[in-house]
Structures are given as structure tokens and as C-alpha cells.
Motif scaffolding. Structure first.
Motif, short mmCIF file in Angstrom:
data_model
loop_
_atom_site.label_atom_id
_atom_site.label_comp_id
_atom_site.label_asym_id
_atom_site.label_seq_id
_atom_site.Cartn_x
_atom_site.Cartn_y
_atom_site.Cartn_z
N ASP A 53 -8.42 -8.68 -7.35
CA ASP A 53 -7.04 -8.42 -7.76
C ASP A 53 -6.47 -7.33 -6.85
O ASP A 53 -7.03 -6.22 -6.79
N PRO A 54 -5.37 -7.59 -6.11
CA PRO A 54 -4.81 -6.59 -5.19
C PRO A 54 -4.40 -5.30 -5.90
O PRO A 54 -4.52 -4.22 -5.33
N HIS A 55 -3.95 -5.40 -7.14
CA HIS A 55 -3.56 -4.20 -7.89
C HIS A 55 -4.77 -3.31 -8.14
O HIS A 55 -4.71 -2.09 -7.97
N ARG A 102 -5.80 -1.63 -4.85
CA ARG A 102 -4.90 -0.51 -4.54
C ARG A 102 -5.19 0.68 -5.43
O ARG A 102 -5.21 1.82 -4.97
#
Length: 153
Positions: A3-5, A8
Motif C-alpha cells: 500500500d503506497p500510503h 509513505r
């Protein structure tokens, strides 16, 4: 798939942790000025490590510049440790005991693992010196965990 979130958030936590770790290492350096000035610590662990792992580099540095090298290496190591703290699960980082426990763990890993691996004879340290080094590592842990930064994902 990651998941990119989450990626990050983990990256941001690691960067915040690295920043806190560098500041914590700086706080340790100040504390060590006191403990070495009082004669409780003869030679700091970062200096011992540099003398053991890079003796030719250490000797090539002018004597009046060696302390700066020791501090910069220590701050970088502290930043790395802070980064690892930032990567701990948020539920752990939020605990009041997490910082001091983390500082204790850093001290214990050096004493029991890293020092023997590098050939640093820790037996020459007396009880007062070990306690002084433990105290500065506890300070490190408190500073790493003191800010809301490590908790804010």
C-alpha cells in the motif's frame, strides 16, 4: 502488493526517527562531556570503535580534529538507531517505557555483542563506567521517544 500510503507513512516515521536519533546522540555527547570530565568514562564507545575498526584512518586525522570525527560518526550511528526506532510499530513507540527500553537495548547490544565482535575489551571498564554509559544510553532512548514525532504516523 504494498500500500503506497503505508510505505509513505513508514518512510516518514523512519526519517523522523533518524532526526530524533541524531538529536539524541547529540544529547548523549553532552552527557559524556560530564562523565568523561568527572573521570567516570575514560574513552567513549564511538572512539573505541573507530580505534578498533579504522586505526589507520584515526591516526591520519590530526589530533585536534579526532573528536569531531568521533562525534560525527556517533551522530550518524544515533540517526541510524533512531531510524530503527521510527520503524517500530506505532503501538510500541507510543508506550512510555519504549524509549528507555530502546536505550537499554542499544547499550546491551553494544556491551554483549558489538564490543566483543570488534575486539573491544569491555572488562577493563569498571562498574561506574558501565553505569555512566548505561545512563547516557537511557538518555538516548528518552530523547528518541520524547517527541510526538515518533508517534505520528
Amino acid at each position: 502488493m504494498t500500500d503506497p500510503h503505508r510505505l509513505r507513512a513508514a518512510s516518514a516515521a523512519a526519517i523522523r526517527g533518524a532526526t530524533r536519533g541524531a538529536f539524541a546522540a547529540m544529547a548523549m555527547s553532552g552527557f559524556r562531556q560530564v562523565t568523561t570530565g568527572l573521570g567516570l568514562v575514560r574513552r567513549t564507545p564511538p572512539e573505541e570503535v573507530l580505534r578498533q575498526t579504522a586505526p589507520s584512518l584515526f591516526r591520519r586525522i590530526p589530533v585536534d580534529r579526532r573528536q569531531a570525527l568521533v562525534e560525527l560518526v556517533h551522530w550518524a550511528y544515533g540517526a541510524g538507531g533512531g531510524m530503527l526506532f521510527g520503524l517500530l510499530p506505532r503501538s510500541v513507540r507510543r508506550q512510555g517505557w519504549a524509549g528507555p527500553a530502546y536505550g537499554f537495548a542499544f547499550w546491551a547490544v553494544f556491551e554483549a555483542g558489538l564490543a566483543p565482535l570488534l575486539g573491544i575489551d569491555e572488562r577493563r571498564h569498571g562498574g561506574r563506567e558501565r553505569l555512566a554509559l548505561l545512563a547516557d544510553h537511557l538518555l538516548y532512548g528518552v530523547v528518541v521517544a520524547a517527541s510526538p514525532w515518533p508517534h505520528a504516523d
